[in-house]
Design a protein around this motif. Structure first.
Motif, short mmCIF file in Angstrom:
data_model
loop_
_atom_site.label_atom_id
_atom_site.label_comp_id
_atom_site.label_asym_id
_atom_site.label_seq_id
_atom_site.Cartn_x
_atom_site.Cartn_y
_atom_site.Cartn_z
N ASN A 119 -16.02 23.87 8.12
CA ASN A 119 -17.48 24.09 8.19
C ASN A 119 -18.00 24.48 6.81
N PRO A 120 -19.10 23.93 6.33
CA PRO A 120 -20.08 23.14 7.10
C PRO A 120 -19.84 21.62 7.02
N ALA A 121 -18.73 21.21 6.45
CA ALA A 121 -18.48 19.76 6.34
C ALA A 121 -18.27 19.16 7.73
N THR A 122 -18.65 17.92 7.87
CA THR A 122 -18.47 17.22 9.16
C THR A 122 -17.66 15.93 8.99
N SER A 123 -17.09 15.71 7.77
CA SER A 123 -16.28 14.50 7.58
C SER A 123 -15.28 14.72 6.45
N ASP A 124 -14.31 13.83 6.42
CA ASP A 124 -13.33 13.84 5.34
C ASP A 124 -12.78 12.41 5.25
N THR A 125 -11.99 12.15 4.22
CA THR A 125 -11.44 10.80 4.05
C THR A 125 -9.92 10.85 3.99
N ILE A 126 -9.35 9.75 4.44
CA ILE A 126 -7.91 9.54 4.29
C ILE A 126 -7.76 8.49 3.20
N ASN A 127 -7.20 8.89 2.09
CA ASN A 127 -7.14 8.02 0.92
C ASN A 127 -5.78 7.33 0.80
N PHE A 128 -5.78 6.11 0.33
CA PHE A 128 -4.54 5.34 0.16
C PHE A 128 -4.66 4.48 -1.09
N SER A 129 -3.54 4.09 -1.63
CA SER A 129 -3.53 3.23 -2.82
C SER A 129 -3.08 1.83 -2.44
N ILE A 130 -3.52 0.84 -3.22
CA ILE A 130 -3.20 -0.58 -2.98
C ILE A 130 -2.43 -1.11 -4.18
N ASN A 131 -1.35 -1.81 -3.95
CA ASN A 131 -0.55 -2.40 -5.03
C ASN A 131 -1.09 -3.80 -5.32
N ASN A 132 -1.56 -3.98 -6.53
CA ASN A 132 -2.10 -5.28 -6.94
C ASN A 132 -0.97 -6.12 -7.53
N ASP A 133 -0.27 -6.86 -6.66
CA ASP A 133 0.82 -7.69 -7.15
C ASP A 133 0.28 -9.06 -7.56
N SER A 134 1.17 -9.93 -8.06
CA SER A 134 0.76 -11.25 -8.54
C SER A 134 1.14 -12.36 -7.56
N LEU A 135 1.48 -11.97 -6.33
CA LEU A 135 1.89 -12.96 -5.34
C LEU A 135 0.68 -13.56 -4.64
N ASP A 136 0.72 -14.88 -4.46
CA ASP A 136 -0.31 -15.52 -3.64
C ASP A 136 0.10 -15.37 -2.18
N GLU A 137 -0.67 -14.60 -1.40
CA GLU A 137 -0.27 -14.28 -0.03
C GLU A 137 -1.51 -14.16 0.85
N TYR B 4 0.86 -1.18 0.00
CA TYR B 4 0.00 0.00 0.00
C TYR B 4 0.89 1.23 0.00
N THR B 5 0.27 2.41 -0.27
CA THR B 5 0.98 3.69 -0.20
C THR B 5 0.15 4.65 0.62
N LEU B 6 0.68 5.08 1.76
CA LEU B 6 0.04 6.09 2.61
C LEU B 6 1.06 6.55 3.63
N ALA B 7 1.26 7.85 3.71
CA ALA B 7 2.16 8.42 4.71
C ALA B 7 1.34 9.10 5.79
N SER B 8 1.93 9.24 6.98
CA SER B 8 1.27 9.96 8.06
C SER B 8 1.01 11.40 7.63
N GLY B 9 -0.09 11.99 8.17
CA GLY B 9 -0.43 13.34 7.74
C GLY B 9 -1.45 13.99 8.63
N THR B 10 -2.20 14.97 8.08
CA THR B 10 -3.19 15.73 8.83
C THR B 10 -4.47 15.85 8.01
N VAL B 11 -5.61 15.66 8.69
CA VAL B 11 -6.94 15.85 8.06
C VAL B 11 -7.48 17.21 8.49
N THR B 12 -8.01 17.95 7.56
CA THR B 12 -8.66 19.24 7.86
C THR B 12 -10.11 19.18 7.41
N ILE B 13 -11.01 19.54 8.33
CA ILE B 13 -12.45 19.57 8.01
C ILE B 13 -12.93 21.01 8.23
#
Length: 531
Positions: free
Chosen positions: A470-488, A459-468
């Motif tokens: 007004n008037p929003a009450t939510s946000d998302t932390i997005n990350f990417s997934i590496n689709n490899d060919s390994l059976d795991e 996966y790819t995601l570094a530590s960081g900060t979320v800012t919300i």
């Protein structure tokens, strides 16, 4: 008169010398076999006995030994003696003019023998004396052979024992273990031979007190039982030192001959001591609290937030029931409830923030705030439940900075766990606040790899900060997934919130993300060549 017979018809070559002494004394016939230098024991009508009772005798004891002849004898000109089979001798005392001569033997050190007797048939030593029959002829003083009819050892059973009994070992029938108050234990002291006990011997133990003798087992082992009580305490039960065994007032430990036992013990800890054979630990000390802390990160927490508090003891403890820790939470004091830790030295309590709770630096109410349930160490000593004073070293407030604020909005993940397929490519975790707030709020998040590897491997995601804002009450932390060919297998990582600004942390401050593998197991084709 002597008569010599030779070349007997019934036994050619046999020579018999018959000797007859006049009067009522008489000698004994002697049989000689041609070609033999040894003679058979000479039959005699003399017998040896003692006025002493059968039994064992120690050094200094006096034994009266008597030699009985067929007729009266007279002793003159010296002091005969008897050579004994222990290297000692008995001296003539009286009896001249009668059939019985009396000898006195005083036992000396080291003259031990299982059954006292004369040394041999020639053990009547004249020492210049003469022993005459009533007719005036020399009386034969040949004694019965040792162990033969008429001998001292056949007529009496007199043991000479000058060796004092000694302690051969100490120990305990109790198993290697740790014992608490009320446990029944025992120390044994075994002697080298059978002994008799009078009075009440006692032994000094390294628990700070002495234990009295109770019974004698198999004639050689003294038992000293006791019940563990406060303040008995030792890491390895033993006596204090080599002089710890005592007779007690007017007491004695004697063998059958009356030899007083040597009471010296081997030094504690060496072979033959109690602690050398097994480790018996005695614990009557109550466990106590050394520290109160929390695994919950420092920060501000609002309604629904779960605070994990740890109460640390100085030894492992067992818990029955449900102890509570009363916390200072404002106008109404709420409690943290015990959840786990029995059998260890750290007990875990959980507190869930509720509406109205408030505290600028969370702590318990008082040093007496831990109550209910039962907390004991592993051998049953009840714990001292006194906590460090609130705010003092070792207290919750001294160890942590946990702010409880239920007036502010809270921020949390929408769920504590989520799953994504490896072929999804991306994923997100939603962060929400309980109500809209003016302006903008921020919250930091940290990423921790579990079984999954970051930096693009899984996966790819570094530590960081979320800012919300007004008037929003939510946000998302997005990350990417590496689709490899390994059976795991399924892999995971964790995202944790901290350091909110404008809000306080809510009930779910961490989310675990699971990556579900989409690769099939490799197929193996086996080919066989039929040549």
């Amino acid at each position: 008169m002597s008569l010599l017979l030779t070349n007997c018809t019934a036994w050619p070559g046999l020579t018999v010398l018959l000797s007859a002494l006049g009067g009522d004394g008489g000698g004994s016939p002697m049989l000689f076999l041609p070609g033999s230098s040894k003679s058979s024991p000479v039959p005699t009508s003399v017998s040896v006995s003692s006025a002493n009772s059968n039994g064992a005798y120690k050094a200094g004891s006096s034994l009266n030994i008597s030699v009985t002849f067929p007729n009266s004898v007279t002793v003159s000109g010296g002091t005969p003696s008897l050579n004994l089979n222990n290297g000692a001798s008995a001296s003539y005392q009286s009896g001249s003019g009668s059939k019985v001569l009396f000898f006195l033997y005083t036992v000396g050190s080291g003259e031990d023998v299982a059954k006292l007797d004369v040394l041999d048939q020639s053990s009547f030593v004249l020492n210049g004396a003469s022993v005459l029959s009533s007719g005036g002829s020399t009386q034969s003083t040949t004694l019965p052979a040792p162990g033969a009819s008429g001998s001292l050892s056949i007529n009496k059973s007199l043991e000479i024992d000058t060796i004092a009994p000694t302690v051969s070992s100490t120990g305990s029938p109790s198993a290697t273990n740790t014992y608490g108050p009320g446990s029944n234990l025992q120390v044994n002291v075994t002697f080298s031979e059978t002994v008799t006990i009078s009075g009440t011997p006692y032994i000094d133990l390294n628990i700070g007190r002495s234990i009295n003798f109770s019974s004698l087992q198999s004639g050689v082992t003294l038992t000293f039982p006791f019940t563990v009580s406060n303040p008995d305490d030792t890491s390895a039960l033993d006596y204090v030192d080599s002089s710890s065994l005592h007779l007690g007032a007017g007491g004695s430990i004697l063998d059958k001959a009356g030899n007083a036992a040597v009471l010296s013990l081997v030094s504690p800890g060496v072979s033959g001591s109690v602690s050398a054979s097994k480790t018996i630990t005695i614990d009557t000390v109550s466990p106590s609290i050394t520290n109160v802390t929390a695994t919950t990160a420092n920060g501000t927490y609002g309604i629904g937030a779960a605070i994990s508090i740890q109460v640390v003891f100085d030894e492992p403890v067992n818990v029955t029931g449900t102890p509570n820790l009363v916390l200072e939470t404002g106008s109404v004091d709420n409690s943290a409830t015990y959840v786990s830790g029995s059998g260890s030295s750290t007990l875990v309590f959980q507190y869930t923030v509720t509406s109205g709770d408030t505290n600028g630096d969370l702590d318990y109410v008082a040093s007496t705030s831990l109550s209910s349930g039962t907390i004991q160490d592993l051998v049953g000593n009840s714990a001292v439940l006194t906590l460090p004073n609130p705010g003092a070293s070792g207290s919750l407030a001294a160890n942590k900075a946990l702010v409880i604020d239920t007036s502010a909005a809270t921020i949390s993940f929408s769920a504590s766990a989520l799953s994504v397929d490896e072929d999804d490519g991306t994923g997100s975790a939603t962060v929400s606040i309980s109500s809209a707030v003016p302006g903008s709020i921020t919250v930091d998040y940290a990423v921790t790899s579990g079984t999954a590897t970051g930096s693009g491997t899984d996966y790819t995601l570094a530590s960081g900060t979320v800012t919300i804002t007004n008037p929003a009450t939510s946000d998302t932390i997005n990350f990417s997934i590496n689709n490899d060919s390994l059976d795991e297998p399924t892999e995971s990582f964790t995202i944790t919130l901290s350091n909110p600004s404008g809000v306080v942390l809510g009930s779910t401050t961490a989310v675990t993300v699971s990556i579900l593998d989409d690769d099939n197991s490799p197929e193996v084709e086996v080919c066989r060549n039929f040549g």
